[in-house]
Design a protein around this motif. Structure first.
Motif, PDB file in Angstrom:
ATOM      1  N   LEU A 186      -2.294   2.124   6.404  1.00  0.00           N
ATOM      2  CA  LEU A 186      -3.356   1.190   6.051  1.00  0.00           C
ATOM      3  C   LEU A 186      -2.881  -0.260   6.200  1.00  0.00           C
ATOM      4  O   LEU A 186      -3.605  -1.110   6.690  1.00  0.00           O
ATOM      5  N   SER A 228      -6.407  -5.196   7.469  1.00  0.00           N
ATOM      6  CA  SER A 228      -5.624  -3.996   7.761  1.00  0.00           C
ATOM      7  C   SER A 228      -4.831  -4.262   9.036  1.00  0.00           C
ATOM      8  O   SER A 228      -5.421  -4.570  10.079  1.00  0.00           O
ATOM      9  N   ASN A 229      -3.495  -4.218   8.899  1.00  0.00           N
ATOM     10  CA  ASN A 229      -2.620  -4.542  10.025  1.00  0.00           C
ATOM     11  C   ASN A 229      -2.961  -5.905  10.629  1.00  0.00           C
ATOM     12  O   ASN A 229      -2.930  -6.094  11.846  1.00  0.00           O
ATOM     13  N   LEU A 288      -2.646  -2.736   4.151  1.00  0.00           N
ATOM     14  CA  LEU A 288      -3.702  -3.615   3.647  1.00  0.00           C
ATOM     15  C   LEU A 288      -3.141  -4.896   3.064  1.00  0.00           C
ATOM     16  O   LEU A 288      -2.018  -4.931   2.556  1.00  0.00           O
ATOM     17  N   SER A 324       0.831  -1.196   0.000  1.00  0.00           N
ATOM     18  CA  SER A 324       0.000   0.000   0.000  1.00  0.00           C
ATOM     19  C   SER A 324       0.868   1.249   0.000  1.00  0.00           C
ATOM     20  O   SER A 324       1.898   1.295   0.668  1.00  0.00           O
TER      21      SER A 324
END
Length: 207
Positions: free
Chosen positions: A51, A89-90, A53, A46
């Motif tokens: 983010l 996300s994370n 992602l 990303s």
């Protein structure tokens, strides 16, 4: 004049077909392959590191149709049905989406390796994202969305290994460039680069 041109075109077509048949033996210009493909995303690509992602990797079915203009030059259309992926996300699952990634490639097939027929290809991918769903809490807080369309390049290397008359074992690896813009409350917050490597094995039939 029109009749003469049509006659010349017919003669050229028959001559080309005969020459192709002589060069390829009993094989025709059409090849159909079915593959099981492992999609390995470039997760984390990303442009906004906050983010972070990713989408999950998975094994998907693949169908491709190739047309050989000459024994060495072919065009291949690669198809599947819309594939569902989790969005993270994370490392936390925040939703899901489907993507449909047809790819068109121009190929060069090497014919001087005995029965083995390695090839390389390059072309273009179009991906359509659909059925984008986010966790209700994420949706309420950020109102996220993604671009529905992606265009990008594609690279390929593979080999067809003869098993019997007109049937081949196929190994194939592709790098496909897929990305989508990410929005929050209508404002762009980054670009998620999926850019998967697809490694496949399957069978092909030449007609």
């Amino acid at each position: 004049m029109k009749k003469t041109l049509l006659a010349l075109a017919a003669v050229c077509a028959m001559t080309s077909g005969a020459a192709f048949a002589q060069q390829t033996g009993s094989e025709g210009p059409l090849m159909v392959r079915v593959r099981a493909v492992n999609l390995d995303s470039a997760n984390g690509g990303s442009t906004n590191p906050n983010l972070n992602l990713s989408v999950n990797n998975k094994v998907i079915p693949e169908l491709d149709v190739s047309y050989f203009f000459t024994p060495n030059i072919a065009a291949e259309l690669i198809l599947t049905y819309p594939q569902k992926h989790d969005i993270r996300s994370n490392g936390t699952n925040i939703g899901s989406l489907k993507h449909l990634p047809p790819t068109l490639l121009a190929q060069y097939h090497f014919t001087n390796f005995g029965g083995f027929k390695p090839y390389v290809g390059a072309g273009i991918n179009y991906t359509r994202f659909s059925s984008v769903r986010f966790d209700p809490a994420v949706q309420a807080a950020l109102n996220p969305s993604v671009s529905k369309n992606s265009w990008g390049g594609a690279l390929q290397v593979g080999v067809d290994i003869p098993l019997s008359k007109n049937m081949y074992l196929n190994f194939d690896v592709k790098k496909v460039y897929i990305d989508t813009n990410v929005y929050s409350n209508g404002a762009k917050v980054g670009t998620f680069k999926v850019n998967p490597v697809l490694a496949g094995v399957g069978l092909g039939w030449r007609f």
